[in-house]
Design a protein around this motif. Structure first.
Motif, PDB file in Angstrom:
ATOM      1  N   GLN A 159       0.818  -1.219   0.000  1.00 54.95           N
ATOM      2  CA  GLN A 159       0.000   0.000   0.000  1.00 54.95           C
ATOM      3  C   GLN A 159       0.856   1.276   0.000  1.00 54.95           C
ATOM      4  OE1 GLN A 159      -1.331  -2.880   1.716  1.00 54.95           O
ATOM      5  NE2 GLN A 159      -2.467  -2.834  -0.215  1.00 54.95           N
ATOM      6  N   ASN A 160       2.180   1.105   0.012  1.00 59.05           N
ATOM      7  CA  ASN A 160       3.103   2.243  -0.051  1.00 59.05           C
ATOM      8  C   ASN A 160       4.257   1.887  -0.971  1.00 59.05           C
ATOM      9  OD1 ASN A 160       2.057   3.958   2.399  1.00 59.05           O
ATOM     10  ND2 ASN A 160       2.331   1.899   3.233  1.00 59.05           N
ATOM     11  N   ILE A 161       4.906   2.925  -1.511  1.00 57.35           N
ATOM     12  CA  ILE A 161       6.115   2.703  -2.302  1.00 57.35           C
ATOM     13  C   ILE A 161       7.155   3.748  -1.904  1.00 57.35           C
ATOM     14  CG2 ILE A 161       4.981   1.675  -4.324  1.00 57.35           C
ATOM     15  CD1 ILE A 161       5.180   4.465  -5.658  1.00 57.35           C
ATOM     16  N   ASP A 164      12.559  -3.768   4.060  1.00 60.19           N
ATOM     17  CA  ASP A 164      11.289  -3.267   4.596  1.00 60.19           C
ATOM     18  C   ASP A 164      10.166  -4.017   3.900  1.00 60.19           C
ATOM     19  OD1 ASP A 164       8.965  -1.903   5.244  1.00 60.19           O
ATOM     20  OD2 ASP A 164       9.871   0.081   5.104  1.00 60.19           O
ATOM     21  N   LEU A 165       9.606  -4.985   4.578  1.00 57.54           N
ATOM     22  CA  LEU A 165       8.621  -5.869   3.965  1.00 57.54           C
ATOM     23  C   LEU A 165       7.374  -5.116   3.505  1.00 57.54           C
ATOM     24  CD1 LEU A 165       7.856  -8.779   3.245  1.00 57.54           C
ATOM     25  CD2 LEU A 165       7.022  -9.068   5.587  1.00 57.54           C
ATOM     26  N   ASN A 166       7.097  -3.990   4.110  1.00 57.16           N
ATOM     27  CA  ASN A 166       5.853  -3.267   3.828  1.00 57.16           C
ATOM     28  C   ASN A 166       5.955  -2.251   2.695  1.00 57.16           C
ATOM     29  OD1 ASN A 166       4.398  -4.514   5.994  1.00 57.16           O
ATOM     30  ND2 ASN A 166       5.488  -3.177   7.428  1.00 57.16           N
ATOM     31  N   THR A 167       7.187  -1.959   2.230  1.00 57.36           N
ATOM     32  CA  THR A 167       7.330  -0.895   1.230  1.00 57.36           C
ATOM     33  C   THR A 167       8.421  -1.225   0.215  1.00 57.36           C
ATOM     34  OG1 THR A 167       6.776   0.670   3.012  1.00 57.36           O
ATOM     35  CG2 THR A 167       7.528   1.598   0.922  1.00 57.36           C
ATOM     36  N   SER A 172      10.366 -10.954   1.801  1.00 54.38           N
ATOM     37  CA  SER A 172      10.387 -11.152   3.252  1.00 54.38           C
ATOM     38  C   SER A 172      11.424 -10.174   3.790  1.00 54.38           C
ATOM     39  CB  SER A 172      10.755 -12.600   3.613  1.00 54.38           C
ATOM     40  OG  SER A 172      12.115 -12.856   3.327  1.00 54.38           O
ATOM     41  N   LYS A 173      11.666 -10.222   5.093  1.00 56.75           N
ATOM     42  CA  LYS A 173      12.630  -9.272   5.657  1.00 56.75           C
ATOM     43  C   LYS A 173      14.066  -9.590   5.259  1.00 56.75           C
ATOM     44  CE  LYS A 173       9.848  -7.821   9.611  1.00 56.75           C
ATOM     45  NZ  LYS A 173       9.755  -7.710  11.087  1.00 56.75           N
TER      46      LYS A 173
END
Length: 395
Positions: free
Chosen positions: A71-73, A179-182, A206-207
């Protein structure tokens, strides 16, 4: 020839890559699921030969096989300034080639009316009432043929012709560093060259695992060791004292050309995929646009219409001029690609940028985005592209 028999099908799909398999998948999930379909492809798709990253609003039929969904870049400019951008109503998604092939092939195996043939297409002849496909092993006949094997002429000097070429590693690190989320969608902080655009992207799985890819927009390919050196230097500098193991490699070339494409070369033949111009010439993104285009084709077929019945208006083709302008600016080295994207991402709402890059923007979106670029440089380039197109049309 292995056989001279003519085999009758409702549809023949020439090419069993992403676009051909996607079309078969969408047909099998439509009112046309009982149609007799032949897919002709010379290679067995059983390797992770590529990945597709794309932005999208909402869901698509392949969400269950996504390798990642963000949901972020991050966008990093040429001076190293890193900016995190929330995608709002969009998501950035990643599908691995092998997961796509296995998913679609397992689904299509449930339909005895869908046949695969390992063969190479030699010619396609529209005979008005039907189409004959000539291959190395025989001739096959259908009411309509969808062709993804046609090769675009990307060497014609009348067009603006660049290549997007890239090499990527799926790497596993000895420590958790990603950063797994971005994901890093574009990192322009690497050394740039004239008449080119270069960037890295990092798509975390993954991390301690990610796809790291070196991408270049230019007229010619580089020496293979250059791609390797750039990747290794980037990993060493970005992650000092980290040990990486390379689990997979991929290399690809995408035509970035404004060559005119004949999506419907004849009444009963439709081109799909890159052969039909589904690849955005300014970005190289293909997957999401391919799904939209193919679903529209299936919807027409369900209504008993030919795919070619509705043509694109000249106004809808304005996005092609925008893409040609960016290619011209890069090819002629009028303004750095890294600075162009920096301005576009910094001065515009991300949803407006994605609509623009998807060729679904409003005129207001387009005015704002064009205003965020160096106006004299891009304005002059736009006029030169228009002149070049008009001149080519009359030659």
């Amino acid at each position: 020839m292995e056989s001279s028999d003519i085999i009758n099908y409702d549809y023949i799909i020439c090419g069993g890559g992403m676009s051909g398999l996607s079309l078969a998948y969408h047909l099998s999930n439509s009112k046309l699921s009982d149609k007799k379909i032949l897919i002709i492809e010379p290679e067995t798709k059983n390797q992770n030969d590529r990945t597709w990253a794309f932005w999208e609003q909402g869901t698509n039929p392949f969400d269950e096989i996504l390798a990642a969904n963000w949901q972020n870049i991050f966008i990093t400019d040429s001076s190293g300034v890193k900016k995190k951008i929330p995608l709002k109503s969009y998501a950035y998604k990643l599908i691995r080639g092998i997961d796509f092939y296995e998913f679609v092939n397992a689904h299509l195996a449930k339909f005895p009316n869908i046949t695969f043939k390992k063969d190479r297409v030699l010619d396609i002849l529209d005979l008005n009432s039907s189409v004959t496909v000539k291959t190395e092993k025989g001739n096959f006949k259908a009411l309509h043929v969808f062709d993804s094997t046609f090769k675009l002429d990307i060497n014609n000097p009348k067009n603006i012709n660049l290549l997007q070429h890239f090499k990527g590693y799926v790497v596993k690190s000895d420590k958790e560093v990603f950063d797994l989320n971005t994901p890093d969608m574009m990192d322009f902080s690497i050394p740039q060259k004239s008449h080119e655009g270069r960037f890295m992207y990092i798509l975390p799985l993954s991390k301690n695992k990610a796809l790291v890819e070196f991408t270049v927009f230019s007229e010619r390919l580089l020496e293979q060791n250059t791609y390797t050196n750039e990747l290794e230097c980037f990993l060493t500098e970005r992650y000092p004292n980290i040990i990486f193991e390379i689990e997979e490699e991929e290399f690809g070339v995408i035509p970035m050309s404004d060559v005119a494409t004949a999506e419907f070369p004849s009444k009963n033949v439709s081109r799909i995929g890159t052969a039909a111009g589904y690849t955005n010439p300014a970005t190289g993104y293909t997957f999401a646009n391919t799904q939209r285009k193919l679903l529209a084709i299936v919807q027409k077929l369900e209504k008993g219409k030919l795919p070619s019945e509705k043509q694109v208006s000249w106004f809808e083709k304005r996005h092609e001029l925008y893409a040609s302008t960016l290619l011209y600016v890069i090819a002629e080295d009028l303004y750095p690609m890294s600075e162009s994207f920096k301005r576009i991402f910094n001065k515009n709402d991300i949803e407006s940028v994605f609509r623009f890059l998807d060729q679904k923007s409003s005129l207001w979106d387009e005015i704002k985005i064009m205003w965020s670029t160096p106006k004299l440089i891009f304005g002059k380039a736009f006029l030169l592209v228009v002149f070049k197109k008009l001149k080519g049309a009359f030659l």
